[in-house]
Design a protein around this motif. Sequence first.
Motif, PDB file in Angstrom:
ATOM      1  N   GLN A  77      80.620   5.215   3.727  1.00  0.00           N
ATOM      2  CA  GLN A  77      79.541   5.374   4.711  1.00  0.00           C
ATOM      3  C   GLN A  77      79.665   6.733   5.401  1.00  0.00           C
ATOM      4  O   GLN A  77      80.708   7.040   5.969  1.00  0.00           O
ATOM      5  N   PHE A  78      78.598   7.527   5.336  1.00  0.00           N
ATOM      6  CA  PHE A  78      78.557   8.796   6.059  1.00  0.00           C
ATOM      7  C   PHE A  78      77.911   8.587   7.426  1.00  0.00           C
ATOM      8  O   PHE A  78      77.021   7.753   7.578  1.00  0.00           O
ATOM      9  N   SER A  79      78.354   9.372   8.406  1.00  0.00           N
ATOM     10  CA  SER A  79      77.694   9.391   9.720  1.00  0.00           C
ATOM     11  C   SER A  79      77.434  10.835  10.080  1.00  0.00           C
ATOM     12  O   SER A  79      78.362  11.662  10.035  1.00  0.00           O
ATOM     13  N   TRP A  80      76.207  11.141  10.422  1.00  0.00           N
ATOM     14  CA  TRP A  80      75.853  12.531  10.722  1.00  0.00           C
ATOM     15  C   TRP A  80      76.438  12.972  12.055  1.00  0.00           C
ATOM     16  O   TRP A  80      76.236  12.299  13.086  1.00  0.00           O
ATOM     17  N   SER A  81      77.148  14.085  12.044  1.00  0.00           N
ATOM     18  CA  SER A  81      77.784  14.637  13.232  1.00  0.00           C
ATOM     19  C   SER A  81      76.709  15.327  14.083  1.00  0.00           C
ATOM     20  O   SER A  81      76.261  16.424  13.770  1.00  0.00           O
ATOM     21  N   TYR A  82      76.307  14.659  15.162  1.00  0.00           N
ATOM     22  CA  TYR A  82      75.192  15.188  15.970  1.00  0.00           C
ATOM     23  C   TYR A  82      75.481  16.571  16.529  1.00  0.00           C
ATOM     24  O   TYR A  82      74.609  17.412  16.604  1.00  0.00           O
ATOM     25  N   LYS A  83      76.722  16.811  16.950  1.00  0.00           N
ATOM     26  CA  LYS A  83      76.943  18.103  17.601  1.00  0.00           C
ATOM     27  C   LYS A  83      76.815  19.274  16.635  1.00  0.00           C
ATOM     28  O   LYS A  83      76.674  20.415  17.053  1.00  0.00           O
ATOM     29  N   THR A  84      76.854  19.009  15.331  1.00  0.00           N
ATOM     30  CA  THR A  84      76.674  20.093  14.362  1.00  0.00           C
ATOM     31  C   THR A  84      75.214  20.564  14.344  1.00  0.00           C
ATOM     32  O   THR A  84      74.941  21.747  14.127  1.00  0.00           O
ATOM     33  N   ASN A  85      74.314  19.637  14.571  1.00  0.00           N
ATOM     34  CA  ASN A  85      72.889  19.975  14.654  1.00  0.00           C
ATOM     35  C   ASN A  85      72.129  18.725  15.087  1.00  0.00           C
ATOM     36  O   ASN A  85      71.992  17.796  14.297  1.00  0.00           O
ATOM     37  N   TYR A  86      71.692  18.693  16.350  1.00  0.00           N
ATOM     38  CA  TYR A  86      71.017  17.468  16.783  1.00  0.00           C
ATOM     39  C   TYR A  86      69.513  17.624  17.002  1.00  0.00           C
ATOM     40  O   TYR A  86      68.914  16.887  17.789  1.00  0.00           O
ATOM     41  N   LEU A  87      68.899  18.533  16.276  1.00  0.00           N
ATOM     42  CA  LEU A  87      67.433  18.546  16.309  1.00  0.00           C
ATOM     43  C   LEU A  87      66.954  17.223  15.694  1.00  0.00           C
ATOM     44  O   LEU A  87      67.463  16.793  14.656  1.00  0.00           O
ATOM     45  N   ASP A  88      65.969  16.597  16.347  1.00  0.00           N
ATOM     46  CA  ASP A  88      65.509  15.274  15.884  1.00  0.00           C
ATOM     47  C   ASP A  88      65.136  15.267  14.405  1.00  0.00           C
ATOM     48  O   ASP A  88      65.516  14.367  13.658  1.00  0.00           O
ATOM     49  N   ALA A  89      64.356  16.275  14.001  1.00  0.00           N
ATOM     50  CA  ALA A  89      63.867  16.281  12.619  1.00  0.00           C
ATOM     51  C   ALA A  89      65.030  16.339  11.634  1.00  0.00           C
ATOM     52  O   ALA A  89      65.010  15.685  10.586  1.00  0.00           O
ATOM     53  N   ILE A  90      66.055  17.102  11.999  1.00  0.00           N
ATOM     54  CA  ILE A  90      67.222  17.234  11.116  1.00  0.00           C
ATOM     55  C   ILE A  90      67.985  15.906  11.051  1.00  0.00           C
ATOM     56  O   ILE A  90      68.330  15.420   9.969  1.00  0.00           O
ATOM     57  N   CYS A  91      68.224  15.308  12.226  1.00  0.00           N
ATOM     58  CA  CYS A  91      68.932  14.016  12.241  1.00  0.00           C
ATOM     59  C   CYS A  91      68.167  12.976  11.433  1.00  0.00           C
ATOM     60  O   CYS A  91      68.758  12.187  10.696  1.00  0.00           O
TER      61      CYS A  91
END
Length: 454
Positions: A77-91
């Motif tokens: 399971q991957f979890s996206w690291s928000y602090k690397t890029n937390y623009l909504d569209a990217i997340c």
Amino acid sequence: MTKQAYEKPTIIKHTGGLANKFGRGISRRTLSRIDGIPVTSLIEEHGSPLFVFSEHRIRQRYREAYRAFSLRYPKVQFSWSYKTNYLDAICRIYHDEGSWAEVVSEMEYEMARRLGIPGDKILFNGPYKPKPALARALDEGAKVHLDHYEELYQAEQIAKEHGKKYPVSIRVNMDTGIHPRWDRFGFNYDNGEALDAALRLHTGGHLYLDGLHCHIGTFILEPDAYRQAASKLAALAKEVRNKTGMPISYIDVGGGFASRSTLHEQYAPGTDSSPPIDDYAEAVTSALLEAGFGADEMPTLMLETGRALIDDAGFMLTRVVGNKRLADGRRAMVIDAGVNVLFTSFWYRHDVLPVIDRGGMLEETVVYGPLCMNIDIVRPSVHLPPLEVDDALVIRPVGAYNVTQWMQFIRLRPKVVLIGTEGQVDLIREAETVDTIKHLEKTPPRLSARSADE
Ligand SMILES: *Cc1c(COP(=O)(O)O)cnc(C)c1O
């Protein structure tokens, strides 16, 4: 006939196609399109500087990485690291690919919840989780990774107050041969603290241990460090199982895989020297497979990789605003994007590529940003052909950390666009205005009564 601009004569060592000490000869490179879209038309429409993200690259890198791990290990399971890029569209793109959210503050936690991510698909890391945020996360079933004993105690208090027993995980730090050693986060493995914390948690009776987490550093060029991290976490999981009878449901090896960027001190460019994702996957999964878990107790492998997934999906488009000669004779150039929006320039030697090359000698050039600040240097030295004011440049890879660490110092932050997989160009963040900056301020009435010209 227009007169040619004067260019200082320079001598460049002829490398005859052989590699120089940087691993390759000086080449003339340009970049005029991103995913088929002309850079000049992006700037014409949206202005410069301009951040551009490629949805195609984001999805491609994610799928490559997910495949590398899931081919080798059954539960990933991957979890996206928000602090690397937390623009909504990217997340949203990462969530669409199946990624959960990895957050390190209550601000990021709220961002993930707003995007509709349920608590039980959020990994909550970080050394400071204010009590209300911790209580909310525990209640919403988030995967809370405890950083220190005070936090463990606080989680226990919350469980008591709520009359519940919560699953929690602990962050573990360890020696993996990597320096600097990140021992400030979590409980130490090597001196037995992590095992003590796990046992302490178990015997307290209000929490139970769900998983083990580590994040050993960032831009780690050594896959073997992950083999060591995964083996140590696996050994700890088995020890906890033996002592408490409780199996661990997941092992999270964090993020930190190197992107294809290049550190200032590296000789070879990152495109040649950063290990492929398969090497990291091989190191982590073989350590887990060899750890000797029973088939029914194989922990889920969690990953929180950030920069390796997003970095080369991000580009900065910028323009030349001035050319100059420094007092020592070096050529210098001022561009409209500086360290205010390219924070990673402090550590990485980003590619700076002209959109067109009109010929003329390549010359070593210092590339300055537009700030009135001596440290605003985008590249201390890069070989560029003569460029004119308004000529466009592309700086890459800049997808990781720049749109979260950017700062509002004397300039407004620019637009961000996303090139979709069908070639559509969508604005995903507006440019700031003075109102964006000023709307939080309050002026006491006694100061606002008089205007300056009275
Ligand atoms: C920053 C961070 C990540 C992502 O790190 P990258 O180097 O961008 O892969 C993952 N986990 C934690 C706990 C982090 O702090």
